[in-house]
Scaffold this motif. Structure first.
Motif, PDB file in Angstrom:
ATOM      1  N   LEU A 105      19.123   0.492  26.694  1.00 53.99           N
ATOM      2  CA  LEU A 105      18.571  -0.290  25.587  1.00 53.99           C
ATOM      3  C   LEU A 105      19.020   0.286  24.248  1.00 53.99           C
ATOM      4  O   LEU A 105      19.343  -0.459  23.307  1.00 53.99           O
ATOM      5  CB  LEU A 105      17.044  -0.317  25.676  1.00 53.99           C
ATOM      6  N   ARG A 111      14.590  -6.466  27.908  1.00 53.54           N
ATOM      7  CA  ARG A 111      14.893  -6.114  26.521  1.00 53.54           C
ATOM      8  C   ARG A 111      16.371  -5.802  26.339  1.00 53.54           C
ATOM      9  O   ARG A 111      16.937  -6.072  25.275  1.00 53.54           O
ATOM     10  CB  ARG A 111      14.023  -4.924  26.093  1.00 53.54           C
ATOM     11  N   GLU A 163       5.169   5.459  27.282  1.00 56.96           N
ATOM     12  CA  GLU A 163       5.532   5.460  28.694  1.00 56.96           C
ATOM     13  C   GLU A 163       5.216   6.827  29.303  1.00 56.96           C
ATOM     14  O   GLU A 163       4.991   7.803  28.569  1.00 56.96           O
ATOM     15  CB  GLU A 163       7.006   5.117  28.854  1.00 56.96           C
ATOM     16  N   GLY A 194      17.227   2.800  31.885  1.00 54.81           N
ATOM     17  CA  GLY A 194      16.563   1.796  31.047  1.00 54.81           C
ATOM     18  C   GLY A 194      16.630   2.119  29.570  1.00 54.81           C
ATOM     19  O   GLY A 194      17.206   1.373  28.777  1.00 54.81           O
ATOM     20  N   ASN A 195      16.063   3.256  29.148  1.00 57.22           N
ATOM     21  CA  ASN A 195      15.974   3.559  27.720  1.00 57.22           C
ATOM     22  C   ASN A 195      17.338   3.776  27.074  1.00 57.22           C
ATOM     23  O   ASN A 195      17.597   3.288  25.972  1.00 57.22           O
ATOM     24  CB  ASN A 195      15.098   4.799  27.498  1.00 57.22           C
ATOM     25  N   LYS A 235      12.271  -3.248  30.757  1.00 53.21           N
ATOM     26  CA  LYS A 235      13.470  -2.644  30.163  1.00 53.21           C
ATOM     27  C   LYS A 235      14.680  -3.556  30.360  1.00 53.21           C
ATOM     28  O   LYS A 235      15.481  -3.746  29.437  1.00 53.21           O
ATOM     29  CB  LYS A 235      13.721  -1.269  30.775  1.00 53.21           C
ATOM     30  N   SER A 290      14.444   0.099  19.389  1.00 52.35           N
ATOM     31  CA  SER A 290      14.727   0.067  20.832  1.00 52.35           C
ATOM     32  C   SER A 290      13.629   0.735  21.644  1.00 52.35           C
ATOM     33  O   SER A 290      13.698   0.761  22.868  1.00 52.35           O
ATOM     34  CB  SER A 290      16.096   0.667  21.192  1.00 52.35           C
ATOM     35  N   ASN A 322       8.809   2.334  26.477  1.00 53.42           N
ATOM     36  CA  ASN A 322       9.362   1.226  27.264  1.00 53.42           C
ATOM     37  C   ASN A 322       8.948   1.289  28.725  1.00 53.42           C
ATOM     38  O   ASN A 322       9.769   1.317  29.631  1.00 53.42           O
ATOM     39  CB  ASN A 322      10.889   1.222  27.157  1.00 53.42           C
TER      40      ASN A 322
END
Length: 292
Positions: A77, A105, A263, A73-74, A102, A46, A291
């Motif tokens: 995911l 994905r 990132e 986002g992270n 993001k 991820s 990401n």
């Protein structure tokens, strides 16, 4: 009061998540004449450490019929990927300005993506109204314990490390790091424009902060979680701040020197270390995500 996670909880989490995550490598390097360790967690499934906490939260009880979360986002995911591993439908709320990479994905995992509001806090309010198991990005004992498994690997693989340095947003990774560090110094690094952890430790209580940074999509929590705050305050974590220009420069240097593309949030610990602000003779910097 919510029971706080412990070092034993991190050990249990490590056993739970090990079959589903990558044991990311550690790079020993010498930069500007100083030794440093880089935990390459941006190579995680991820694209960030977030899957560790998400998996531990979902595996700590019977899998729910539906999982819901909010994220910059992270985390979204990570939850979506973890839900996919366990065969659980997922709904992820994100701010409208979430980076398209993001968002794309998250949708690719099969999760339902809903854009809502201007900030993570806006998205979280809407997400909590959805039915299903809500997995908080950082204010959840199981999530915190899961995030600590990255540091558990560091301590096991490199017993000579004397400080663990992580980027901090809502405090989940930092708190998990403190639980797993075995008494080693824990350093939290935030942009000057995203200082929820720093402000809370300074004030002695969680406080709201304004968000304005190149790393805000990953570190844009407006307030540290109650669980991470309690852990970090007890652990005596060292809070540091870095400027956006320092983060961008560190990000570029990681690419130029090591061909590591991360990132902005992941470059924050390296920025603090390059500036000579990180204590310890052999610190490990956790490169938390890629990401961007």
């Amino acid at each position: 009061m919510t029971p706080l996670p412990t070092a034993a909880d991190v050990a249990t989490a490590a056993t739970r998540v090990a079959p589903h995550v990558r044991r990311t490598p550690i790079l020993r390097a010498d930069v500007d004449g100083r030794p440093v360790l880089l935990k390459l967690e941006h190579l995680q499934r991820s694209g960030s450490f977030k899957i560790r906490g998400a998996l531990n939260a979902l595996l700590s009880a019977e899998p729910p019929e539906r999982v819901v979360t909010a994220s910059g986002g992270n985390h979204g995911l990570g939850v979506a990927t973890a839900a996919g591993v366990l065969g659980v439908p997922a709904v992820v709320y994100v701010p409208r300005e979430v980076p398209e990479s993001k968002a794309r994905r998250i949708e690719a995992t099969g999760a339902k993506l809903i854009r809502h509001g201007e900030t993570y806090a806006d998205a979280a309010v809407a997400a909590r109204a959805e039915p299903g198991r809500y997995v908080h990005a950082y204010d959840d004992p199981a999530v915190v314990a899961g995030q600590g498994t990255a540091t558990a690997e560091v301590v096991e693989d490199c017993q000579d490390v004397d400080a663990i340095v992580v980027a901090a947003g809502g405090g989940g990774l930092a708190a998990g790091t403190a639980l797993a560090a075995g008494g080693r110094t824990v350093v939290t690094v935030e942009p000057t424009g995203c200082r929820a952890v720093h402000a809370a430790l300074e004030a002695g209580t969680p406080v709201d902060v304004e968000i304005d940074s190149v790393a805000s999509s990953a570190l844009g929590a407006t307030r540290i979680g109650e669980v991470p705050f309690a852990v970090l305050r007890t652990a005596g974590a060292v809070p540091l701040l870095v400027g956006d220009a320092e983060i961008v420069s560190a990000q570029e240097r990681l690419w130029e020197e090591f061909r590591l593309r991360v990132e902005p949030a992941a470059a924050a610990p390296f920025a603090a270390w390059l500036a000579g602000r990180v204590p310890g003779e052999l610190p490990c910097l956790v490169l938390c995500g890629a990401n961007s």
